[in-house]
Design an enzyme around this catalytic site. Structure first.
Site, mmCIF file in Angstrom:
data_model
loop_
_atom_site.group_PDB
_atom_site.id
_atom_site.type_symbol
_atom_site.label_atom_id
_atom_site.label_comp_id
_atom_site.label_asym_id
_atom_site.label_seq_id
_atom_site.Cartn_x
_atom_site.Cartn_y
_atom_site.Cartn_z
ATOM 1 N N TYR A 95 0.899 -1.040 0.112
ATOM 2 C CA TYR A 95 -0.004 0.054 0.207
ATOM 3 C C TYR A 95 0.873 1.348 0.056
ATOM 4 O O TYR A 95 0.584 2.365 -0.600
ATOM 5 C CB TYR A 95 -0.950 -0.087 0.924
ATOM 6 C CG TYR A 95 -2.197 -0.978 0.806
ATOM 7 C CD1 TYR A 95 -3.204 -0.456 0.186
ATOM 8 C CD2 TYR A 95 -2.362 -2.347 1.055
ATOM 9 C CE1 TYR A 95 -4.251 -1.005 -0.217
ATOM 10 C CE2 TYR A 95 -3.332 -2.866 0.688
ATOM 11 C CZ TYR A 95 -4.280 -2.365 0.071
ATOM 12 O OH TYR A 95 -5.657 -3.148 -0.065
ATOM 13 N N GLU A 137 -8.518 -6.834 4.650
ATOM 14 C CA GLU A 137 -8.063 -7.937 3.927
ATOM 15 C C GLU A 137 -7.112 -8.849 5.098
ATOM 16 O O GLU A 137 -6.967 -9.981 5.051
ATOM 17 C CB GLU A 137 -6.697 -7.403 3.103
ATOM 18 C CG GLU A 137 -7.487 -6.877 1.769
ATOM 19 C CD GLU A 137 -6.633 -5.877 0.970
ATOM 20 O OE1 GLU A 137 -5.475 -5.818 1.148
ATOM 21 O OE2 GLU A 137 -7.402 -5.237 0.318
#
Length: 407
Positions: A95, A137
């Site tokens: 990310y 997630e």
């Protein structure tokens, strides 16, 4: 929590993102892959070549800007994307990389219009949005871990079966001899292949096409176009080079397009082409475990040569107390006509659907090509089916129902 000033700035950029979003995301992927080519082991190269991934990301960024003060509105879409990320093994360490190159792309594409104030606001917003994905997630990774399936796992092809002229099934068992894992009807797995001549690993997601709790997992793969720069690399490789005894790698089943087994409402399973694959899992599960539930199975195909699973559908339907099945062929062959292999000719248009779907207070699952899904979802709405009763799966980057209706 984001500051009011950040929310105001991010929302004000929504019109710009609507106009130039794809330009930004295209630049983003190009520069990110140049700097981090190892990420090409994760991403679907065909979707990149076709621009589908860029468009999907642009839609997501635009939605984030629009609803930055109501992120809960986006939660269903976030969960759908998170399933795909977990299936592809996107991790939290990815990310920051995405954030860095997305902000750079916004700055470089918009130029002077992307002031420091705008970039700072988006950096803050991205941090919050990324954390939402990471948290969801992480829960999914933990669930897979609890089911003793972390990362990619080797499966052996124990049976390869041709289902039609373009669809072939692969029956898979864990190579280590462990128990075949459970899954929810409608879910998919990611298949990872190392193909000779390809610099990077190739990933594709395929629906599980058989009922859970079998001695195997089954994927049924349509042979796609043979243009080596776009479609077909993985599907053609599976068809031509993977046989019984070979091994392929899978991640744990994922996806939220799943059968609502708790409901007793009538069930409509509507598919076009290879979209039949998740419907087979749903149909067979219902036939085995809830045979009294009313089920209507509708499948549209070009002709009988490309249509798969006719016999399996008929065998499952026989087990159901209240059931109907309809095969609709666009261009039946002479053999189709001679053997009465279809119930209607042409497309699944609004009139056919109205004649078949007589119970609008039912649960509808739809899967197939984009045009088929767009028309079917629109026609269901026209005959009075509520949006919350329509569930669908798009084979590709995530997209939501409203985008279909507005397309």
């Amino acid at each position: 929590m984001l500051s009011e000033q950040t929310i105001k700035i991010v929302k004000s950029t929504a019109p710009i993102l609507a106009d130039r979003g794809v330009e930004i995301t295209t630049h983003f992927y190009k520069t990110m892959f140049e700097a981090h080519p190892e990420l090409l082991n994760i991403f679907n190269h065909a979707n990149q070549k076709q621009g589908r991934q860029q468009t999907a990301l642009a839609n997501t960024v635009y939605a984030a800007a629009t609803y930055i003060d109501q992120l809960e509105v986006l939660l269903p879409a976030v969960k759908q994307i998170a399933h795909k990320h977990r299936s592809l093994m996107v991790k939290k360490e990815h990310y920051p990389i995405v954030g860095e190159f997305l902000l750079k792309a916004i700055k470089e594409v918009l130029g002077e219009a992307a002031t420091d104030e705008i970039i700072d606001a988006w950096a803050e917003a991205y941090g919050v949005i990324a954390q939402v994905f990471i948290d969801i997630e992480n829960e999914m990774y933990e669930e897979a871990k609890n089911n003793k399936w972390e990362g990619f796992k080797a499966f052996k092809v124990v049976k390869k079966q041709k289902e039609s002229s373009i669809i072939t099934s692969f029956y898979l068992q864990p190579a280590d001899g462990s128990t075949v894992p459970a899954f929810s009807p409608g879910q998919y797995v990611t298949v990872r292949l190392s193909v000779e001549g390809e610099e990077y690993l190739l990933n594709r997601q395929y629906s599980l096409s058989d009922a859970p709790n079998q001695s195997h997992l089954r994927i049924s793969v349509k042979r796609e176009g043979e243009n080596p720069t776009t479609l077909g690399k993985v599907s053609n490789y599976l068809h031509d080079h993977i046989g019984e005894g070979d091994e392929i790698e899978l991640t744990a089943p994922a996806g939220d397009f799943v059968l609502d087994e708790a409901s007793d409402k009538p069930l409509y399973l509507i598919s076009g082409g290879v979209g039949i694959t998740p419907m087979m899992s749903m149909l067979k599960r219902t036939a085995d475990h809830k045979a009294n539930r009313p089920v209507t199975f509708i499948h549209a195909a070009k002709n009988g040569e490309v249509q798969a699973f006719r016999t399996e559908v008929e065998e499952a339907v026989i087990k159901l107390t209240y059931s109907q099945k309809y095969f609709i062929l666009e261009n039946p062959t002479a053999e189709d006509r001679e053997n009465h292999r279809f119930d209607a000719e042409g497309y699944l248009d609004s009139q056919k659907l109205k004649d078949i779907a007589t119970e609008t207070d039912a649960i509808f699952y739809v899967c197939g090509p984009v045009a088929f899904m767009k028309n079917t979802i629109g026609n269901l709405a026209t005959i009075g089916v509520k949006e919350e009763n329509i569930h669908f799966e798009f084979f590709g980057p995530s997209i939501n129902l409203k985008e279909y209706q507005q397309a």
